[in-house]
Design a protein around this motif. Structure first.
Motif, PDB file in Angstrom:
ATOM      1  N   GLN A  86     -44.661  -4.212  49.460  1.00 23.08           N
ATOM      2  CA  GLN A  86     -45.170  -5.324  50.261  1.00 23.08           C
ATOM      3  C   GLN A  86     -45.670  -6.372  49.267  1.00 23.08           C
ATOM      4  OE1 GLN A  86     -45.530  -5.727  53.782  1.00 23.08           O
ATOM      5  NE2 GLN A  86     -44.137  -3.990  53.877  1.00 23.08           N
ATOM      6  N   GLU A 131     -39.186  -0.399  47.252  1.00 25.34           N
ATOM      7  CA  GLU A 131     -39.622  -1.230  48.375  1.00 25.34           C
ATOM      8  C   GLU A 131     -41.132  -1.367  48.301  1.00 25.34           C
ATOM      9  OE1 GLU A 131     -38.062  -1.190  52.203  1.00 25.34           O
ATOM     10  OE2 GLU A 131     -36.064  -0.522  51.581  1.00 25.34           O
ATOM     11  N   ASP A 176     -44.901 -15.677  56.595  1.00 22.57           N
ATOM     12  CA  ASP A 176     -43.862 -14.948  55.877  1.00 22.57           C
ATOM     13  C   ASP A 176     -42.688 -15.886  55.556  1.00 22.57           C
ATOM     14  OD1 ASP A 176     -42.383 -15.208  58.249  1.00 22.57           O
ATOM     15  OD2 ASP A 176     -42.579 -13.100  58.794  1.00 22.57           O
ATOM     16  N   GLU A 188     -35.034  -9.490  49.982  1.00 23.60           N
ATOM     17  CA  GLU A 188     -35.335  -8.847  51.249  1.00 23.60           C
ATOM     18  C   GLU A 188     -34.627  -7.499  51.310  1.00 23.60           C
ATOM     19  OE1 GLU A 188     -36.138 -12.259  54.444  1.00 23.60           O
ATOM     20  OE2 GLU A 188     -34.243 -12.537  53.381  1.00 23.60           O
ATOM     21  N   PRO A 189     -35.233  -6.522  51.997  1.00 25.71           N
ATOM     22  CA  PRO A 189     -34.653  -5.175  52.059  1.00 25.71           C
ATOM     23  C   PRO A 189     -33.230  -5.181  52.628  1.00 25.71           C
ATOM     24  CG  PRO A 189     -36.896  -5.154  52.882  1.00 25.71           C
ATOM     25  CD  PRO A 189     -36.521  -6.591  52.697  1.00 25.71           C
ATOM     26  N   GLN A 230     -44.841  -9.192  52.490  1.00 25.09           N
ATOM     27  CA  GLN A 230     -43.842  -8.683  53.425  1.00 25.09           C
ATOM     28  C   GLN A 230     -43.014  -7.639  52.701  1.00 25.09           C
ATOM     29  OE1 GLN A 230     -41.918 -12.773  53.603  1.00 25.09           O
ATOM     30  NE2 GLN A 230     -40.085 -11.490  53.627  1.00 25.09           N
ATOM     31  N   ALA A 231     -42.186  -6.927  53.453  1.00 26.52           N
ATOM     32  CA  ALA A 231     -41.335  -5.909  52.846  1.00 26.52           C
ATOM     33  C   ALA A 231     -40.295  -6.596  51.955  1.00 26.52           C
ATOM     34  CB  ALA A 231     -40.641  -5.092  53.927  1.00 26.52           C
TER      35      ALA A 231
END
Length: 177
Positions: free
Chosen positions: A139, A137, A28, A119-120, A78-79
């Motif tokens: 992945q 959002e 990641d 990134e969130p 990844q989120a």
């Protein structure tokens, strides 16, 4: 543990057959920003990665182990927040404005022609939505822009050819990047 202390950006110079045969390590963004980390590759080998400080590993890079084996790096899904402009109430220019505001906050962002990824962060999501952006959002692999300086700058822009800017020469930069 297999020690990897060399990185070949995007596997440049390696034959396609070698790249296809290489083990893979999926990492990641958080891990790929570190110059020292442990990981497991697709052949279940424990890797100890020791790169020069400040090195950022990108998806598509190749790590070279002390025994000469090659390990291809894959960016892990990844989120992330995927940001697009509102087709009903906005224009693609809104995306540029959003990138400007995120850049002012020094937020790592991945720039694409039709969307941004970051990134969130619910505060940033609210700010972007107040600018009439669509924030979802998802992945997905995350490859933010490199800094303006340093050996990882502009790595998201793989051209397949080198630009020599150190000496004056006629070079047409109007080709589509």
């Amino acid at each position: 543990m297999l020690i990897c202390s060399k990185r070949m950006p995007q596997g440049q110079g390696l034959a396609r057959v070698l790249l296809n045969r290489a083990a893979v390590v999926t990492l990641d963004w958080d891990t790929r920003q570190k110059s020292r980390f442990d990981a497991l590759d697709s052949q279940s080998r424990a890797l100890g990665v020791f790169l020069p400080r400040g090195t950022v590993v990108r998806g598509g890079d190749v790590l070279v182990a002390e025994d000469g084996s090659l390990i291809r790096v894959q960016a892990a899904p990844q989120a992330v927040m995927r940001v697009t402009h509102c087709p009903e109430h906005g224009t693609p220019f809104d995306l540029m404005r959003a990138a400007y505001h995120l850049g002012n906050r020094h937020v790592p962002i991945e720039l694409q022609t039709d969307h941004l990824k970051l990134e969130p962060d619910h505060v940033l999501a609210d700010m972007l939505r107040s600018m009439h952006m669509i924030v979802e959002e998802i992945q997905a692999p995350f490859e933010p822009e490199g800094g303006a300086y340093g050996d990882n700058a502009m790595l998201g822009h793989t051209h397949g050819h080198a630009h020599a800017h150190a000496h004056a020469h006629a070079h047409d930069h109007s080709h589509g990047h």
